[in-house]
Design an enzyme around this catalytic site. Structure first.
Site, PDB file in Angstrom:
ATOM      1  N   LYS A 197       0.849  -1.188   0.000  1.00 60.28           N
ATOM      2  CA  LYS A 197       0.000   0.000   0.000  1.00 60.28           C
ATOM      3  C   LYS A 197       0.885   1.238   0.000  1.00 60.28           C
ATOM      4  O   LYS A 197       1.476   1.612   1.009  1.00 60.28           O
ATOM      5  CB  LYS A 197      -0.923   0.034   1.226  1.00 60.28           C
ATOM      6  CG  LYS A 197      -2.134   0.899   0.933  1.00 60.28           C
ATOM      7  CD  LYS A 197      -2.649   1.723   2.066  1.00 60.28           C
ATOM      8  CE  LYS A 197      -1.903   2.930   2.471  1.00 60.28           C
ATOM      9  NZ  LYS A 197      -1.952   4.070   1.560  1.00 60.28           N
ATOM     10  N   GLU A 272       9.374   1.276  10.735  1.00 58.68           N
ATOM     11  CA  GLU A 272      10.459   2.243  10.487  1.00 58.68           C
ATOM     12  C   GLU A 272       9.806   3.612  10.550  1.00 58.68           C
ATOM     13  O   GLU A 272       9.056   3.992   9.655  1.00 58.68           O
ATOM     14  CB  GLU A 272      11.066   2.008   9.103  1.00 58.68           C
ATOM     15  CG  GLU A 272      11.684   0.641   8.915  1.00 58.68           C
ATOM     16  CD  GLU A 272      12.953   0.450   9.718  1.00 58.68           C
ATOM     17  OE1 GLU A 272      13.560   1.453  10.128  1.00 58.68           O
ATOM     18  OE2 GLU A 272      13.329  -0.707   9.934  1.00 58.68           O
ATOM     19  N   CYS A 306      13.981  10.531   6.458  1.00 60.28           N
ATOM     20  CA  CYS A 306      13.792  10.129   7.860  1.00 60.28           C
ATOM     21  C   CYS A 306      15.073  10.348   8.655  1.00 60.28           C
ATOM     22  O   CYS A 306      15.013  10.668   9.835  1.00 60.28           O
ATOM     23  CB  CYS A 306      13.346   8.689   7.932  1.00 60.28           C
ATOM     24  SG  CYS A 306      14.407   7.574   7.015  1.00 60.28           S
ATOM     25  N   GLU A 403       9.515  16.201  14.548  1.00 58.80           N
ATOM     26  CA  GLU A 403      10.074  15.958  13.218  1.00 58.80           C
ATOM     27  C   GLU A 403       9.403  16.935  12.244  1.00 58.80           C
ATOM     28  O   GLU A 403       8.177  16.986  12.153  1.00 58.80           O
ATOM     29  CB  GLU A 403       9.785  14.517  12.784  1.00 58.80           C
ATOM     30  CG  GLU A 403      10.402  14.181  11.450  1.00 58.80           C
ATOM     31  CD  GLU A 403      10.022  12.789  10.951  1.00 58.80           C
ATOM     32  OE1 GLU A 403       8.848  12.415  11.075  1.00 58.80           O
ATOM     33  OE2 GLU A 403      10.919  12.107  10.430  1.00 58.80           O
TER      34      GLU A 403
HETATM   35  P1  NAD Z   1       2.301   8.495   7.269  1.00 59.16           P
HETATM   36  O1  NAD Z   1       2.503   7.811   8.560  1.00 59.16           O
HETATM   37  O2  NAD Z   1       1.315   9.578   7.180  1.00 59.16           O
HETATM   38  O3  NAD Z   1       1.857   7.425   6.145  1.00 59.16           O
HETATM   39  C1  NAD Z   1       2.648   6.299   5.825  1.00 59.16           C
HETATM   40  C2  NAD Z   1       1.764   5.246   5.162  1.00 59.16           C
HETATM   41  O4  NAD Z   1       0.802   4.784   6.118  1.00 59.16           O
HETATM   42  C3  NAD Z   1       0.956   5.777   3.972  1.00 59.16           C
HETATM   43  O5  NAD Z   1       0.872   4.775   2.991  1.00 59.16           O
HETATM   44  C4  NAD Z   1      -0.398   6.040   4.599  1.00 59.16           C
HETATM   45  O6  NAD Z   1      -1.457   6.045   3.664  1.00 59.16           O
HETATM   46  C5  NAD Z   1      -0.512   4.869   5.574  1.00 59.16           C
HETATM   47  N1  NAD Z   1      -1.447   5.054   6.682  1.00 59.16           N
HETATM   48  C6  NAD Z   1      -1.903   6.220   7.219  1.00 59.16           C
HETATM   49  N2  NAD Z   1      -2.753   5.950   8.244  1.00 59.16           N
HETATM   50  C7  NAD Z   1      -2.817   4.601   8.366  1.00 59.16           C
HETATM   51  C8  NAD Z   1      -3.491   3.719   9.256  1.00 59.16           C
HETATM   52  N3  NAD Z   1      -4.288   4.167  10.236  1.00 59.16           N
HETATM   53  N4  NAD Z   1      -3.312   2.387   9.095  1.00 59.16           N
HETATM   54  C9  NAD Z   1      -2.490   1.910   8.145  1.00 59.16           C
HETATM   55  N5  NAD Z   1      -1.838   2.699   7.268  1.00 59.16           N
HETATM   56  C10 NAD Z   1      -1.976   4.023   7.378  1.00 59.16           C
HETATM   57  O7  NAD Z   1       3.761   8.982   6.784  1.00 59.16           O
HETATM   58  P2  NAD Z   1       4.126   9.860   5.503  1.00 59.16           P
HETATM   59  O8  NAD Z   1       3.726  11.273   5.732  1.00 59.16           O
HETATM   60  O9  NAD Z   1       3.649   9.160   4.283  1.00 59.16           O
HETATM   61  O10 NAD Z   1       5.730   9.751   5.516  1.00 59.16           O
HETATM   62  C11 NAD Z   1       6.563  10.567   6.269  1.00 59.16           C
HETATM   63  C12 NAD Z   1       7.003   9.864   7.535  1.00 59.16           C
HETATM   64  O11 NAD Z   1       7.659   8.639   7.211  1.00 59.16           O
HETATM   65  C13 NAD Z   1       8.011  10.658   8.348  1.00 59.16           C
HETATM   66  O12 NAD Z   1       7.668  10.585   9.697  1.00 59.16           O
HETATM   67  C14 NAD Z   1       9.330   9.935   8.095  1.00 59.16           C
HETATM   68  O13 NAD Z   1      10.301  10.075   9.101  1.00 59.16           O
HETATM   69  C15 NAD Z   1       8.855   8.527   7.989  1.00 59.16           C
HETATM   70  N6  NAD Z   1       9.855   7.725   7.289  1.00 59.16           N
HETATM   71  C16 NAD Z   1      10.604   6.839   8.010  1.00 59.16           C
HETATM   72  C17 NAD Z   1      11.599   6.096   7.386  1.00 59.16           C
HETATM   73  C18 NAD Z   1      12.413   5.083   8.143  1.00 59.16           C
HETATM   74  O14 NAD Z   1      13.010   4.216   7.508  1.00 59.16           O
HETATM   75  N7  NAD Z   1      12.464   5.144   9.474  1.00 59.16           N
HETATM   76  C19 NAD Z   1      11.829   6.259   6.014  1.00 59.16           C
HETATM   77  C20 NAD Z   1      11.051   7.187   5.312  1.00 59.16           C
HETATM   78  C21 NAD Z   1      10.063   7.906   5.960  1.00 59.16           C
END
Ligand code: NAD
Length: 500
Positions: A197, A272, A306, A403
């Site tokens: 997804k 992650e 991240c 963040e």
């Molecule tokens: P997000 O948490 O908003 O969304 C991530 C994914 O989760 C998307 O596909 C979203 O549609 C889905 N999602 C949202 N709500 C959900 C739920 N209730 N149940 C299941 N899935 C759900 O994050 P974002 O804005 O897309 O990405 C940015 C974040 O990702 C930042 O916090 C960044 O640090 C983190 N990130 C972490 C790493 C790592 O390896 N640690 C790498 C890249 C990004």
């Protein structure tokens, strides 16, 4: 700054034709168009460039059923060397289609073409090839057994690892394709099947990847893609009783919700999550090396990394020089179209995110941080934000504690290494940290004291497919990359054979 109205004319014919297609969800090897659709917006111009399907709960059931059928059928029958060959072919196809895919990635996310080529294509090819090799190297152990309460006979004892099952891979937008590969490659190497997804903002590269997976000979149902909202599609996948593992990358808040939902079904979860990684400059570090590294440690990928080096801590005797040096680079950064080679920074991923970044900078200013440079939105319809530095911060200020995920660096000074460690660890996050020095004794003390999953010395954000990558504290649990990522997609079975 110029407006970039003709951005799409810079694209290859293949990328344009892909954007112009009707996009569905990808289930059991077939693209299925949905009735509920939403727009994909080019962050550079604010214009709609494509549309995608908002998957339904029925789609979730179909995708999980297809993944289950493939897991127990056609994929289980493929031997390890055949899974390896599939992943190697997928790597080759990524290479062959690199221009088209990196352009689609840039359009859907606003990221620089140099970045999408380098990370989503080149790095992903290495990850796929590394994980392909792991398919033939998953092993258990043979063990000498005692079992004293069965006094007669002899035993053979051993363990082996089975694929954990159907994996829901839920990924963010910031390195959409690259992180999808981080999830899919170890899962397939271990013999699992996947329902991917992507973020609603970046569904297109995931759909193209699914097509290439079929072309690579990966059987129908092994890789499925559901596009659409996190709260509907993502949450339904997490709850689904036939999903065995959730492999998630995204924000800490979403990760916590997923962990809570998965706990009641005892699902395996790897998370992650967010980061606020410190970039620590000791007194002896060379400013000529440190200044550009600190600048690009935060401004690369527009700060949407991240592991971005978003907190800069510099020894007091070097602080003014380093902060001013980074500010000089920040002021010189050329904002522009992500598709042009001269551009050094593109837009943030969307206007809403840009406005949140602005709010956090404003909060910092009102809490007493000193604005050194940036802090504003250029006059442009795209989601641009100026490279920004807030200096003289303290740990409790909002832009230090939270963040930001944008091109905003916060900076403070320290006098001793003990103080530097306290500052570096004074955060809910623990993803990465870098230490800049040539003093081996001090480096050793610092790297042992840092509470984070990755520590880099005289380099920042250095990830490799062979190194496990995972967060401590509120930055997550489990691993992407390395052997650990493959083992995380297996479960151990212990076998005892009794010979009387
Ligand atoms: P997000 O948490 O908003 O969304 C991530 C994914 O989760 C998307 O596909 C979203 O549609 C889905 N999602 C949202 N709500 C959900 C739920 N209730 N149940 C299941 N899935 C759900 O994050 P974002 O804005 O897309 O990405 C940015 C974040 O990702 C930042 O916090 C960044 O640090 C983190 N990130 C972490 C790493 C790592 O390896 N640690 C790498 C890249 C990004």
């Amino acid at each position: 700054m110029k407006h970039f109205e003709n951005d799409l004319e810079l694209l290859s014919a293949e990328a344009r034709s892909f954007l112009n297609r009707e996009h569905g969800v990808f289930i059991d090897g077939k693209m299925v168009l949905g009735e509920e659709r939403y727009d994909i917006v080019d962050a550079t111009t604010g214009r709609t460039v494509s549309t995608a399907t908002d998957a339904t709960l029925a789609d979730v059931d179909l995708a999980v059923a297809a993944a289950r059928k493939a897991l127990e059928g056609v994929w289980a029958q493929r031997r390890p060397h055949e899974r390896e060959a599939c992943l190697l072919r997928l790597a080759d196809l990524l290479q062959q289609n690199s221009r088209e895919i990196s352009e689609i990635a840039s359009i859907e996310s606003g990221r620089l073409l140099t970045n999408t080529r380098g990370i989503d294509i080149e790095h992903s090819i290495l990850v796929l090839r590394y994980m392909a090799g792991m398919a033939t190297k998953i092993k258990g152990a043979t063990l000498p057994l005692s079992i004293p309460y069965i006094p007669r006979g002899e035993f053979d004892g051993y363990t082996y690892r089975e694929p954990i099952g159907v994996v829901a891979a839920i990924v963010p937008w910031n390195v959409a394709l690259g992180i999808a590969i981080w999830k899919i490659a170890p899962a397939l190497a271990a013999g699992c099947t996947v329902v991917l997804k992507p973020s609603p903002q970046t569904p297109l590269t995931a759909l193209r990847l699914a097509e290439l997976a079929t072309e690579a000979g990966i059987p129908d149902g092994v890789v499925n893609v559901l596009t659409g909202s996190g709260s509907q599609v993502g949450a339904a996948l997490v709850r689904h009783p036939d999903v065995d593992k959730i492999s998630f990358t995204g924000s800490t808040g979403t990760g916590r919700r997923i962990a809570e939902a998965a706990a009641s079904q005892f699902k395996s979860v790897s998370l992650e999550l967010g980061g606020k990684s410190p970039f620590i400059v000791l007194e002896d570090a060379d400013p000529a090396v440190v200044i550009p590294a600190a600048a690009w440690g935060i401004f690369a990928n527009h700060g949407q990394n991240c592991c971005a080096g978003s907190r800069l801590y510099v020894h007091a005797n070097r602080y003014d020089e380093v902060v001013e040096g980074v500010a000089e680079i920040a002021r010189s950064i050329r904002l522009g179209s992500p598709l042009l080679a001269e551009t050094q920074m593109g837009p943030l991923t969307n206007l809403g995110h840009r406005d949140r970044v602005l709010q956090l900078v404003e909060a910092g200013k009102s809490e007493g941080a000193r604005l050194v440079t940036g802090g504003g939105r250029p006059d442009h319809p795209g989601a641009y934000f100026e490279p920004t530095i807030l200096a003289d911060v303290t740990s409790r200020m909002t832009p230090v504690a939270e963040e930001i995920f944008g091109p905003v660096l916060v900076a403070a000074s320290f006098k001793t290494e003990e103080e530097a460690l306290l500052l570096a660890n004074d955060t809910e996050f623990g993803l990465g940290a870098s230490i800049w020095s040539n003093d081996t004794r001090k480096i050793r003390k610092m790297r042992r004291g840092i509470k984070a999953g990755s520590v880099w010395v005289n380099v920042h954000n250095a990830l490799d497919m062979a190194l496990p990558f995972g967060g401590w504290k509120n930055s997550g649990q489990g691993f992407d990359l390395g052997e650990e990522a493959v083992l995380g997609h297996t479960r151990v079975k212990a076998v005892v054979e009794h010979f009387s």
